[in-house]
Every structure is written in C-alpha cells, then in structure tokens.
Design a protein around this motif. Sequence first.
Motif, short mmCIF file in Angstrom:
data_model
loop_
_atom_site.label_atom_id
_atom_site.label_comp_id
_atom_site.label_asym_id
_atom_site.label_seq_id
_atom_site.Cartn_x
_atom_site.Cartn_y
_atom_site.Cartn_z
N VAL A 57 0.84 -1.20 0.00
CA VAL A 57 0.00 0.00 0.00
C VAL A 57 0.88 1.25 0.00
CG1 VAL A 57 -1.87 1.24 1.14
CG2 VAL A 57 -1.71 -1.24 1.38
N MET A 58 1.85 1.25 0.92
CA MET A 58 2.76 2.39 1.03
C MET A 58 3.52 2.60 -0.28
SD MET A 58 2.82 4.06 3.87
CE MET A 58 4.19 4.49 4.92
N ALA A 59 4.03 1.49 -0.85
CA ALA A 59 4.81 1.59 -2.09
C ALA A 59 3.93 2.11 -3.23
CB ALA A 59 5.40 0.23 -2.44
N GLY A 60 2.72 1.55 -3.36
CA GLY A 60 1.82 1.98 -4.43
C GLY A 60 1.42 3.43 -4.29
N ALA A 61 1.13 3.85 -3.06
CA ALA A 61 0.67 5.23 -2.83
C ALA A 61 1.81 6.22 -3.01
CB ALA A 61 0.07 5.35 -1.42
N ALA A 62 2.93 5.98 -2.33
CA ALA A 62 4.06 6.93 -2.41
C ALA A 62 4.63 6.97 -3.83
CB ALA A 62 5.14 6.57 -1.40
N GLY A 63 4.67 5.81 -4.50
CA GLY A 63 5.17 5.77 -5.87
C GLY A 63 4.29 6.58 -6.81
N THR A 64 2.99 6.43 -6.67
CA THR A 64 2.05 7.18 -7.52
C THR A 64 2.18 8.69 -7.27
OG1 THR A 64 0.52 5.32 -7.48
CG2 THR A 64 -0.40 7.46 -8.13
N VAL A 65 2.28 9.06 -6.01
CA VAL A 65 2.39 10.49 -5.70
C VAL A 65 3.74 11.04 -6.18
CG1 VAL A 65 2.45 12.20 -3.83
CG2 VAL A 65 0.87 10.28 -3.72
N PHE A 66 4.80 10.25 -6.04
CA PHE A 66 6.13 10.68 -6.49
C PHE A 66 6.08 11.04 -7.98
CE2 PHE A 66 10.37 9.76 -8.24
CZ PHE A 66 11.15 10.58 -7.43
N ILE A 67 5.47 10.17 -8.77
CA ILE A 67 5.37 10.43 -10.21
C ILE A 67 4.38 11.56 -10.49
CG2 ILE A 67 4.69 9.43 -12.44
CD1 ILE A 67 5.53 6.67 -11.16
N GLY A 68 3.20 11.49 -9.84
CA GLY A 68 2.13 12.48 -10.10
C GLY A 68 2.53 13.90 -9.76
N TYR A 69 3.18 14.09 -8.59
CA TYR A 69 3.58 15.44 -8.16
C TYR A 69 4.56 16.06 -9.15
CZ TYR A 69 1.53 15.63 -3.39
OH TYR A 69 0.70 15.72 -2.32
N ARG A 70 5.41 15.23 -9.79
CA ARG A 70 6.40 15.77 -10.74
C ARG A 70 5.72 16.53 -11.87
NH1 ARG A 70 11.97 13.07 -11.24
NH2 ARG A 70 12.38 13.42 -9.05
N PHE A 71 4.57 15.98 -12.31
CA PHE A 71 3.83 16.65 -13.39
C PHE A 71 3.01 17.82 -12.84
CE2 PHE A 71 4.62 12.37 -14.99
CZ PHE A 71 5.14 12.66 -16.26
N VAL A 72 2.32 17.55 -11.72
CA VAL A 72 1.39 18.55 -11.17
C VAL A 72 2.12 19.82 -10.73
CG1 VAL A 72 -0.10 19.01 -9.19
CG2 VAL A 72 -0.38 16.89 -10.50
N LEU A 73 3.22 19.65 -10.00
CA LEU A 73 3.89 20.82 -9.40
C LEU A 73 4.68 21.63 -10.44
CD1 LEU A 73 4.97 19.28 -5.97
CD2 LEU A 73 3.08 20.85 -6.44
N LYS A 74 4.74 21.16 -11.67
CA LYS A 74 5.35 21.95 -12.75
C LYS A 74 4.40 23.03 -13.24
CE LYS A 74 8.75 19.11 -15.07
NZ LYS A 74 8.54 17.76 -15.57
N ARG A 75 3.11 22.83 -12.99
CA ARG A 75 2.12 23.81 -13.43
C ARG A 75 2.25 25.08 -12.58
NH1 ARG A 75 -2.20 22.65 -16.24
NH2 ARG A 75 -3.29 24.18 -14.98
N PRO A 76 1.81 26.23 -13.11
CA PRO A 76 1.93 27.47 -12.32
C PRO A 76 1.01 27.48 -11.10
CG PRO A 76 0.85 27.87 -14.46
CD PRO A 76 1.36 26.47 -14.49
N ALA A 77 -0.14 26.83 -11.18
CA ALA A 77 -1.10 26.84 -10.06
C ALA A 77 -2.05 25.67 -10.20
CB ALA A 77 -1.88 28.16 -10.05
N PRO A 78 -2.72 25.29 -9.08
CA PRO A 78 -3.75 24.24 -9.18
C PRO A 78 -4.95 24.76 -9.99
CG PRO A 78 -3.33 24.87 -6.87
CD PRO A 78 -2.56 25.80 -7.71
N PHE A 79 -5.82 23.84 -10.40
CA PHE A 79 -6.97 24.23 -11.22
C PHE A 79 -7.98 25.09 -10.47
CE2 PHE A 79 -5.26 20.67 -13.58
CZ PHE A 79 -5.44 21.05 -14.90
N PHE A 80 -8.24 24.75 -9.18
CA PHE A 80 -9.31 25.45 -8.46
C PHE A 80 -8.81 26.21 -7.23
CE2 PHE A 80 -11.60 21.45 -10.02
CZ PHE A 80 -11.84 22.01 -11.28
N ALA A 81 -7.54 26.60 -7.23
CA ALA A 81 -7.01 27.39 -6.11
C ALA A 81 -5.93 28.32 -6.63
CB ALA A 81 -6.47 26.46 -5.02
#
Lengths: 145, 137
Positions: free
Chosen positions: B46-70
């Motif tokens: 569970v930990m590996a699946g969750a942290a691994g997904t977030v590790f990859i996902g954040y790399r794309f998300v945090l490159k954006r200038p801002a979140p969609f609804f904040a």
Amino acid sequence: MDTPTAFTPLSALAGGVLIGLSAVMLMALNGRIAGIAGIVGGLLGPAPFNGLDRFWRLAFVAGLVAAPALWFAVTGAMPEVAVTDSWPLLIVAGLIVGAGTQIGSGCTSGHGVCGLARLSPRSLVATGVFMAAALATVFVTRHLV
Amino acid sequence: MKAVLSALAAGLVFGLGLIVSGMVNPAKVLNFLDIAGQWDPSLAFVMAGAAGTVFIGYRFVLKRPAPFFADRFNVPTATKLDARLIGGAAMFGVGWGLVGFCPGPALTALGTGAMPVLVFAVAMLAGMAGWRWLVRD
C-alpha cells in the motif's frame, strides 16, 4: 484474540495506487497535501477560517466517510473492519493518535505518503519514528505482556 | 464550489483506496506491524503503491503554475527536525500500534457504522481538537 489475515499484495498495491491518485488529484485541483491529520486538524482548532477552507476540508472528510456506502452499493458487502480491543483501550489509543498527529504535524498519509514522495527530510524522520514506535508497541503488547 | 466537489471526489477515491488495500481493517494493520508473530506484509505494498504514484504524479502537477481550483500550491516549507516532530510521531506510532487505526482509515471505517470505530474516532477527534486548542494555532 489476534485475527489472522491473508497476504494480499495485489489488492494492497491497487488500493495504494488509488490513495496515491487521490493525493495527486487533491494537489492538482486544490493545491493541497492529502494528509488526513492536517485536513481534519484544520477543522478542529480555534483559529478563524474563511468559509471555503472549511468547506473543502469537510467535503474531503465526507468523501472518506461515504466510501464504505459506495463500496456496498457496488459490491453488496461492507468492508471488513475487525476490532477486538476494549473501549478503554480504544479511547486511550484514539486520544494518543489524535494528539500525536497534531503535535508531529502529520500521519501515515501526510508524512508517510505525500511527504516521502516529496523526499521531505522531516517526513522521512517522522515516518521512521512512527513506524518504529508502532512496531515496538505491537511487539510489547503481543509478545511481552 | 469546484474546489469543494473536487475535495469530495478526492476523499471518496482515498476512502476506496483504503478499503481496496485492506488498510481500513485494523486486524490487517496490526498483523503488518507484528513482524515477530503472524506477519502479513501486504501493507508495505500500500505504502509503495501510494508513495510511488504520488512521487510520479507530483512531478507533473507541481510543474504547473497553479492548481486548477485554487490560487497556489500549499506545500509544507518547514525543515526543522525538532523534538515536537519526533515526539508527536512517536506518540502517534504508539497509538497506531495499540489498536491499528490511523486517522484516514478510522474515518473511512466510521462509515461502516461499527460502534468500536465510533469510540476510537470520537477519542481521536477529541485528541486532535485538544491539542489544537492548547497551542491556539
């Protein structure tokens, strides 16, 4: 007294990926860390909130609590939740978990998932400490007393 | 409104992940922590699946200038390894090891209507609120 459980690596991994996707969603859409202790703690203090801050937190918690109902609607069964502890122990553990997560600024999700994924040194230390404390506690309660 | 609906959806997906993974069941959590006994290593996945997904996902998300609804990304900036962090984490670990519930699974398990979960969850919320009021943050 200790309920045996089966080794389920595939569903564990799939559930972990869902948890991770939720955390990525919350960051992409709302710009927030999916740390449950932080999200819930932000609802419980004396500090004044602007309305929207309180609403997204409540909505996230509502989603968490509603998940078993959705699960039941799809599968026709409630998820297994085997609790064998006495009420006094549940109350003591609940108080310690609640206070500990606020003092240490995070829990398994905030430090253990989002923090580790960000390679945060604070989260790495916190996760090591709470894992060690939990392992030691289980060892003491199951094998020493 | 969009921020509220997206938080609701994220909460639902998180809760489903806790259910699918078995993390919502304290018996499974305690067996994961019981290395010297009837060890069930599932939750490492569970930990590996969750942290691994977030590790990859954040790399794309945090490159954006801002979140969609904040307006901006709220990412923790603290770096101090202090006694409060370590003491709080140790406390949390002891409580987690006593009955097998951490905050997310406790709230999702609450949705099953089981009475012992309600007892734990109310105590947990009281512990959170107690500390928050004490330090007046």
